[in-house]
Design a protein around this motif. Sequence first.
Motif, PDB file in Angstrom:
ATOM      1  N   SER A   5     102.279 121.167  40.470  1.00 57.84           N
ATOM      2  CA  SER A   5     102.917 122.257  41.210  1.00 57.84           C
ATOM      3  C   SER A   5     102.712 122.029  42.699  1.00 57.84           C
ATOM      4  O   SER A   5     101.579 122.065  43.200  1.00 57.84           O
ATOM      5  CB  SER A   5     102.316 123.610  40.807  1.00 57.84           C
ATOM      6  N   PHE A   6     103.798 121.786  43.391  1.00 58.66           N
ATOM      7  CA  PHE A   6     103.746 121.587  44.840  1.00 58.66           C
ATOM      8  C   PHE A   6     103.889 122.933  45.518  1.00 58.66           C
ATOM      9  O   PHE A   6     104.926 123.590  45.428  1.00 58.66           O
ATOM     10  CB  PHE A   6     104.858 120.646  45.281  1.00 58.66           C
ATOM     11  N   ARG A   7     102.827 123.366  46.191  1.00 61.74           N
ATOM     12  CA  ARG A   7     102.815 124.673  46.850  1.00 61.74           C
ATOM     13  C   ARG A   7     103.175 124.515  48.329  1.00 61.74           C
ATOM     14  O   ARG A   7     102.775 123.550  48.966  1.00 61.74           O
ATOM     15  CB  ARG A   7     101.444 125.343  46.690  1.00 61.74           C
ATOM     16  N   LEU A   8     103.925 125.478  48.838  1.00 62.41           N
ATOM     17  CA  LEU A   8     104.352 125.422  50.228  1.00 62.41           C
ATOM     18  C   LEU A   8     103.123 125.487  51.127  1.00 62.41           C
ATOM     19  O   LEU A   8     102.393 126.475  51.129  1.00 62.41           O
ATOM     20  CB  LEU A   8     105.295 126.585  50.542  1.00 62.41           C
ATOM     21  N   PRO A   9     102.887 124.428  51.908  1.00 67.83           N
ATOM     22  CA  PRO A   9     101.686 124.410  52.756  1.00 67.83           C
ATOM     23  C   PRO A   9     101.839 125.296  53.980  1.00 67.83           C
ATOM     24  O   PRO A   9     102.940 125.744  54.322  1.00 67.83           O
ATOM     25  CB  PRO A   9     101.576 122.933  53.158  1.00 67.83           C
ATOM     26  N   ASP A  10     100.722 125.544  54.654  1.00 69.16           N
ATOM     27  CA  ASP A  10     100.737 126.297  55.908  1.00 69.16           C
ATOM     28  C   ASP A  10     101.362 125.398  56.964  1.00 69.16           C
ATOM     29  O   ASP A  10     100.790 124.381  57.347  1.00 69.16           O
ATOM     30  CB  ASP A  10      99.308 126.675  56.295  1.00 69.16           C
ATOM     31  N   ILE A  11     102.555 125.755  57.432  1.00 67.26           N
ATOM     32  CA  ILE A  11     103.241 124.897  58.400  1.00 67.26           C
ATOM     33  C   ILE A  11     103.102 125.431  59.820  1.00 67.26           C
ATOM     34  O   ILE A  11     103.911 125.147  60.691  1.00 67.26           O
ATOM     35  CB  ILE A  11     104.726 124.697  58.016  1.00 67.26           C
ATOM     36  N   GLY A  12     102.057 126.214  60.035  1.00 66.71           N
ATOM     37  CA  GLY A  12     101.678 126.600  61.389  1.00 66.71           C
ATOM     38  C   GLY A  12     102.387 127.832  61.909  1.00 66.71           C
ATOM     39  O   GLY A  12     103.115 128.519  61.208  1.00 66.71           O
ATOM     40  N   SER A  72     102.816 129.601  47.770  1.00 65.56           N
ATOM     41  CA  SER A  72     103.479 129.762  46.480  1.00 65.56           C
ATOM     42  C   SER A  72     104.167 128.456  46.094  1.00 65.56           C
ATOM     43  O   SER A  72     104.407 127.575  46.920  1.00 65.56           O
ATOM     44  CB  SER A  72     104.481 130.911  46.515  1.00 65.56           C
ATOM     45  N   THR A  73     104.482 128.317  44.807  1.00 64.03           N
ATOM     46  CA  THR A  73     105.049 127.074  44.288  1.00 64.03           C
ATOM     47  C   THR A  73     106.464 126.861  44.814  1.00 64.03           C
ATOM     48  O   THR A  73     107.334 127.727  44.677  1.00 64.03           O
ATOM     49  CB  THR A  73     105.065 127.084  42.756  1.00 64.03           C
ATOM     50  N   LEU A  74     106.682 125.703  45.418  1.00 66.98           N
ATOM     51  CA  LEU A  74     108.012 125.336  45.901  1.00 66.98           C
ATOM     52  C   LEU A  74     108.752 124.510  44.859  1.00 66.98           C
ATOM     53  O   LEU A  74     109.946 124.683  44.637  1.00 66.98           O
ATOM     54  CB  LEU A  74     107.895 124.546  47.212  1.00 66.98           C
ATOM     55  N   ALA A  75     108.020 123.595  44.187  1.00 65.81           N
ATOM     56  CA  ALA A  75     108.630 122.745  43.163  1.00 65.81           C
ATOM     57  C   ALA A  75     107.566 122.309  42.170  1.00 65.81           C
ATOM     58  O   ALA A  75     106.390 122.202  42.507  1.00 65.81           O
ATOM     59  CB  ALA A  75     109.298 121.531  43.803  1.00 65.81           C
TER      60      ALA A  75
END
Length: 434
Positions: A5-12, A72-75
């Motif tokens: 599960s690839f979770r949306l990282p903190d992109i600042g 949360s899960t992106l893909a």
Amino acid sequence: MARYSFRLPDIGEGIAEAEIVAWHVKIGDRVEEDAQLADMMTDKATVEMESPVSGVVVELAGEVGDMVSIGSTLAVIETDAEVSEDVEAAPDRKNDITEDVVSRILSSKEDEVEVPAPAVTPADASTEVREASPVAAQERDPARKILASPAVRARARDLGVDLADVSGDGERIRHADLDAYLRYHAGQGYQAPGASRAHVDEPVKVIGMRRKIAENMAASKRAIPHFTYVEEMDVTALEAMRADLNENRGNRPKLTMLPFLIVAICRTIPAFPMINARYDDEAGVVTRHGAVHLGMATQTDAGLMVPIIRDAQDKNVWQLASEITRLAEAARSGKAKPAELTGGTLTVTSLGPLGGVATTPVINRPEVAIIGPNKIVERPMFARNAQGGEEIRRAKLMNLSISCDHRVVDGWDAASFVQALKKLIETPVLLFAE
């Protein structure tokens, strides 16, 4: 097989969620490690998400336009390798707003279709007018003399119809004969020159930059009581100075009206600090800025963007011209950095040669003013000659608009600011005087 599960990282930027503006994969696709999965948009930047593993995509978080919370899960990717759930992919920030992302979002193709003409039955025609059989089905008589009234001839000319092709009941061609000809040829795809064809309706989802623009403009009009003041300025002397400088510019960039206007604005601002300000609605605080960080409204394929000329008050016309060109190209090519798109204190918006007579620009919130030069036109105007009499001379005139937040800027202040600006514009040597 394992599922990752690839979770949306903190992109600042302290954001809590981001918008999906493009998917590069679909369910069932095989994706390689470091390949692009999606483009996510924050308030000002588009960030590319890359897959940290290789495998087959089995789940996606949503559709283009949906919002995804950080963490949360992106893909979900099915992979042969054993992977840890805490692996995170770092977003690629090489291009915060990429041109190819914009074109994928906004490009659309309208399929041209013909509107079928209704079938014509004998009952459709008047009993006094027979259905015209085109002369194309007969031999055209080159010696035939065409008799028709001026009105019929004018109508046929507008429709692009050769009256020699129209058959009439008698020697004279009437409007009814022309109507019958048009009905007959409608089924054969006849279309008058210059007529447009219908296109299919196409719903376009408002997402990405277009949605951000819509939200910001709506918030600005909702929260800010705008007023607009317009003044006419004689730019004859300024245009002559600009032409002279361009002829002797060497390797320096070509000057437009904008650098001169910015210099005039920066020289006028110290006496009118309420114009160069930002208003924090929630805190109830107006911050009058000492430096002029000038926003420059720029049209791009993604919509209107406002890159910022930092410390415009410290730059001369040549430096401003270079910075204007650099920022405009960065915005249009998708290479503008987030820091170059935020923190403005005042905005200038110009439509160039499309400028129009006057504009009522919308304020770029939380700023409190926006300035809009309009197009330059040549007109005769009265002026006093050296002997004190009046004469008529050719002048280059330009209207300048300013919209202000009436909670912060009074009408008198706005008018006084523009009048001070006008003095510099109409006496351009003052722009270079210390």
